[in-house]
Design a protein around this motif. Sequence first.
Motif, PDB file in Angstrom:
ATOM      1  N   SER A 113       0.824  -1.213   0.000  1.00 45.61           N
ATOM      2  CA  SER A 113       0.000   0.000   0.000  1.00 45.61           C
ATOM      3  C   SER A 113       0.856   1.260   0.000  1.00 45.61           C
ATOM      4  O   SER A 113       0.375   2.328  -0.343  1.00 45.61           O
ATOM      5  CB  SER A 113      -0.915   0.010   1.233  1.00 45.61           C
ATOM      6  N   GLY A 114       2.109   1.140   0.408  1.00 44.63           N
ATOM      7  CA  GLY A 114       2.982   2.307   0.491  1.00 44.63           C
ATOM      8  C   GLY A 114       2.820   3.069   1.796  1.00 44.63           C
ATOM      9  O   GLY A 114       3.487   4.073   2.020  1.00 44.63           O
ATOM     10  N   LEU A 115       1.939   2.607   2.679  1.00 44.80           N
ATOM     11  CA  LEU A 115       1.697   3.265   3.956  1.00 44.80           C
ATOM     12  C   LEU A 115       2.311   2.415   5.065  1.00 44.80           C
ATOM     13  O   LEU A 115       1.983   1.243   5.199  1.00 44.80           O
ATOM     14  CB  LEU A 115       0.192   3.424   4.184  1.00 44.80           C
ATOM     15  N   ALA A 116       3.187   3.030   5.855  1.00 42.40           N
ATOM     16  CA  ALA A 116       3.868   2.248   6.878  1.00 42.40           C
ATOM     17  C   ALA A 116       4.352   3.121   8.025  1.00 42.40           C
ATOM     18  O   ALA A 116       4.566   4.325   7.867  1.00 42.40           O
ATOM     19  CB  ALA A 116       5.064   1.516   6.273  1.00 42.40           C
ATOM     20  N   VAL A 117       4.503   2.485   9.169  1.00 45.72           N
ATOM     21  CA  VAL A 117       5.173   3.078  10.318  1.00 45.72           C
ATOM     22  C   VAL A 117       6.481   2.308  10.444  1.00 45.72           C
ATOM     23  O   VAL A 117       6.475   1.090  10.596  1.00 45.72           O
ATOM     24  CB  VAL A 117       4.340   2.926  11.616  1.00 45.72           C
ATOM     25  N   ARG A 118       7.585   3.004  10.339  1.00 46.54           N
ATOM     26  CA  ARG A 118       8.893   2.356  10.368  1.00 46.54           C
ATOM     27  C   ARG A 118       9.786   3.055  11.384  1.00 46.54           C
ATOM     28  O   ARG A 118       9.576   4.206  11.729  1.00 46.54           O
ATOM     29  CB  ARG A 118       9.583   2.440   9.001  1.00 46.54           C
TER      30      ARG A 118
ATOM     31  N   MET B 179      15.128  -3.682   9.982  1.00 44.47           N
ATOM     32  CA  MET B 179      14.530  -4.286   8.796  1.00 44.47           C
ATOM     33  C   MET B 179      13.313  -5.147   9.108  1.00 44.47           C
ATOM     34  O   MET B 179      12.495  -5.396   8.228  1.00 44.47           O
ATOM     35  CB  MET B 179      15.576  -5.102   8.059  1.00 44.47           C
ATOM     36  N   THR B 180      13.179  -5.621  10.337  1.00 45.66           N
ATOM     37  CA  THR B 180      12.069  -6.520  10.630  1.00 45.66           C
ATOM     38  C   THR B 180      10.878  -5.853  11.301  1.00 45.66           C
ATOM     39  O   THR B 180       9.794  -6.424  11.312  1.00 45.66           O
ATOM     40  CB  THR B 180      12.530  -7.694  11.517  1.00 45.66           C
ATOM     41  N   PHE B 181      11.020  -4.671  11.873  1.00 42.49           N
ATOM     42  CA  PHE B 181       9.888  -4.034  12.533  1.00 42.49           C
ATOM     43  C   PHE B 181       9.157  -3.113  11.574  1.00 42.49           C
ATOM     44  O   PHE B 181       9.771  -2.354  10.827  1.00 42.49           O
ATOM     45  CB  PHE B 181      10.323  -3.214  13.756  1.00 42.49           C
ATOM     46  N   GLY B 182       7.852  -3.176  11.625  1.00 39.20           N
ATOM     47  CA  GLY B 182       7.045  -2.248  10.836  1.00 39.20           C
ATOM     48  C   GLY B 182       5.565  -2.481  11.045  1.00 39.20           C
ATOM     49  O   GLY B 182       5.134  -3.578  11.404  1.00 39.20           O
ATOM     50  N   VAL B 183       4.798  -1.437  10.855  1.00 43.50           N
ATOM     51  CA  VAL B 183       3.345  -1.528  10.828  1.00 43.50           C
ATOM     52  C   VAL B 183       2.941  -1.031   9.444  1.00 43.50           C
ATOM     53  O   VAL B 183       3.176   0.124   9.105  1.00 43.50           O
ATOM     54  CB  VAL B 183       2.686  -0.669  11.930  1.00 43.50           C
ATOM     55  N   PHE B 184       2.396  -1.924   8.654  1.00 46.63           N
ATOM     56  CA  PHE B 184       1.994  -1.615   7.294  1.00 46.63           C
ATOM     57  C   PHE B 184       0.466  -1.615   7.256  1.00 46.63           C
ATOM     58  O   PHE B 184      -0.163  -2.507   7.803  1.00 46.63           O
ATOM     59  CB  PHE B 184       2.559  -2.662   6.327  1.00 46.63           C
TER      60      PHE B 184
ATOM     61  N   GLU C  16      -8.450  -1.084   5.195  1.00 46.61           N
ATOM     62  CA  GLU C  16      -9.261  -1.931   6.071  1.00 46.61           C
ATOM     63  C   GLU C  16      -8.523  -2.529   7.258  1.00 46.61           C
ATOM     64  O   GLU C  16      -9.143  -2.930   8.226  1.00 46.61           O
ATOM     65  CB  GLU C  16      -9.886  -3.065   5.251  1.00 46.61           C
ATOM     66  N   SER C  17      -7.202  -2.644   7.188  1.00 46.15           N
ATOM     67  CA  SER C  17      -6.479  -3.352   8.244  1.00 46.15           C
ATOM     68  C   SER C  17      -5.022  -2.896   8.295  1.00 46.15           C
ATOM     69  O   SER C  17      -4.562  -2.146   7.435  1.00 46.15           O
ATOM     70  CB  SER C  17      -6.539  -4.862   7.985  1.00 46.15           C
ATOM     71  N   PHE C  18      -4.325  -3.374   9.325  1.00 45.42           N
ATOM     72  CA  PHE C  18      -2.896  -3.106   9.420  1.00 45.42           C
ATOM     73  C   PHE C  18      -2.172  -4.381   9.831  1.00 45.42           C
ATOM     74  O   PHE C  18      -2.719  -5.251  10.493  1.00 45.42           O
ATOM     75  CB  PHE C  18      -2.595  -1.946  10.375  1.00 45.42           C
ATOM     76  N   LEU C  19      -0.936  -4.478   9.385  1.00 47.87           N
ATOM     77  CA  LEU C  19      -0.100  -5.651   9.594  1.00 47.87           C
ATOM     78  C   LEU C  19       1.068  -5.254  10.480  1.00 47.87           C
ATOM     79  O   LEU C  19       1.771  -4.292  10.187  1.00 47.87           O
ATOM     80  CB  LEU C  19       0.413  -6.149   8.238  1.00 47.87           C
ATOM     81  N   VAL C  20       1.257  -5.983  11.575  1.00 47.24           N
ATOM     82  CA  VAL C  20       2.358  -5.712  12.506  1.00 47.24           C
ATOM     83  C   VAL C  20       3.417  -6.787  12.301  1.00 47.24           C
ATOM     84  O   VAL C  20       3.132  -7.974  12.437  1.00 47.24           O
ATOM     85  CB  VAL C  20       1.868  -5.721  13.969  1.00 47.24           C
ATOM     86  N   THR C  21       4.641  -6.373  11.962  1.00 46.54           N
ATOM     87  CA  THR C  21       5.743  -7.319  11.807  1.00 46.54           C
ATOM     88  C   THR C  21       6.829  -6.983  12.807  1.00 46.54           C
ATOM     89  O   THR C  21       7.185  -5.820  12.993  1.00 46.54           O
ATOM     90  CB  THR C  21       6.334  -7.273  10.382  1.00 46.54           C
ATOM     91  N   THR C  22       7.327  -8.005  13.482  1.00 45.39           N
ATOM     92  CA  THR C  22       8.431  -7.852  14.427  1.00 45.39           C
ATOM     93  C   THR C  22       9.383  -9.027  14.270  1.00 45.39           C
ATOM     94  O   THR C  22       9.025 -10.072  13.744  1.00 45.39           O
ATOM     95  CB  THR C  22       7.932  -7.798  15.886  1.00 45.39           C
ATOM     96  N   PHE C  23      10.594  -8.855  14.768  1.00 46.45           N
ATOM     97  CA  PHE C  23      11.620  -9.888  14.639  1.00 46.45           C
ATOM     98  C   PHE C  23      11.246 -11.125  15.452  1.00 46.45           C
ATOM     99  O   PHE C  23      10.887 -11.034  16.616  1.00 46.45           O
ATOM    100  CB  PHE C  23      12.970  -9.360  15.118  1.00 46.45           C
ATOM    101  N   GLY C  24      11.339 -12.257  14.829  1.00 53.96           N
ATOM    102  CA  GLY C  24      11.128 -13.524  15.516  1.00 53.96           C
ATOM    103  C   GLY C  24       9.686 -13.899  15.780  1.00 53.96           C
ATOM    104  O   GLY C  24       9.418 -14.918  16.395  1.00 53.96           O
ATOM    105  N   LYS C  25       8.746 -13.087  15.328  1.00 57.88           N
ATOM    106  CA  LYS C  25       7.330 -13.386  15.551  1.00 57.88           C
ATOM    107  C   LYS C  25       6.606 -13.376  14.211  1.00 57.88           C
ATOM    108  O   LYS C  25       7.010 -12.696  13.277  1.00 57.88           O
ATOM    109  CB  LYS C  25       6.697 -12.359  16.480  1.00 57.88           C
ATOM    110  N   ARG C  26       5.552 -14.129  14.161  1.00 65.12           N
ATOM    111  CA  ARG C  26       4.722 -14.173  12.967  1.00 65.12           C
ATOM    112  C   ARG C  26       3.990 -12.842  12.802  1.00 65.12           C
ATOM    113  O   ARG C  26       3.506 -12.255  13.764  1.00 65.12           O
ATOM    114  CB  ARG C  26       3.715 -15.309  13.119  1.00 65.12           C
ATOM    115  N   SER C  27       3.893 -12.354  11.583  1.00 69.02           N
ATOM    116  CA  SER C  27       3.169 -11.114  11.310  1.00 69.02           C
ATOM    117  C   SER C  27       1.690 -11.319  11.599  1.00 69.02           C
ATOM    118  O   SER C  27       1.130 -12.375  11.325  1.00 69.02           O
ATOM    119  CB  SER C  27       3.357 -10.702   9.856  1.00 69.02           C
ATOM    120  N   ILE C  28       1.064 -10.279  12.153  1.00 64.43           N
ATOM    121  CA  ILE C  28      -0.346 -10.361  12.529  1.00 64.43           C
ATOM    122  C   ILE C  28      -1.107  -9.235  11.835  1.00 64.43           C
ATOM    123  O   ILE C  28      -0.679  -8.087  11.845  1.00 64.43           O
ATOM    124  CB  ILE C  28      -0.517 -10.229  14.055  1.00 64.43           C
TER     125      ILE C  28
END
Length: 189
Positions: A36-41, A90-95, A99-111
Amino acid sequence: MEYVAVIVVMAVVFGGCYLVDKGFTRVFRNQQQHHSGLAVRLNKRYGSFGLILAVLGLAAIFSGLTNGWILIAGGSIILVVGIALVVYYMTFGVFYDQESFLVTTFGKRSIVYRYGQITGQQLYNASGNLLIELYMDDGRTVQLQAGMTGVYPFLDKAFAKWLEQTGRRQEECDFYKPDQHCWFPPVGG
């Protein structure tokens, strides 16, 4: 001549950080929210500083091969810290998308969360760094630092979509005070 060498090393370090970030994004970021090009980094200084530390660590290790074990040990520690900073960046971000947002963190499955799953918010101020913690309906939390890139547009979008998905109106939300960093109901309130 020394200045030219320093400029070349800096260009290689920052160029390498850029290329690694772009390559990582293409290989591992394949969900709808990623595109989407929208992210919190995190701020890019995490990745840049990590890459600089990794290069310095390697230089110390190679120098230690002829000058002694102290440089090898110190260089190894600096190399590990540098790699850790790059991986964290490189592994942390909220995209997010509409309708929704995806949380990615190191060592955990994206939610993936829908905005309507946000149940509350808590603010923490640690040494002048503001932490905005969003509480989700599954008991997990999403921590965002005020200094992250794109955090305020995300929170504004999240609030607007939260209203839409929960069927509330902004007039009903007396807690909504973005100038005081409050977008969602306080936890326990």
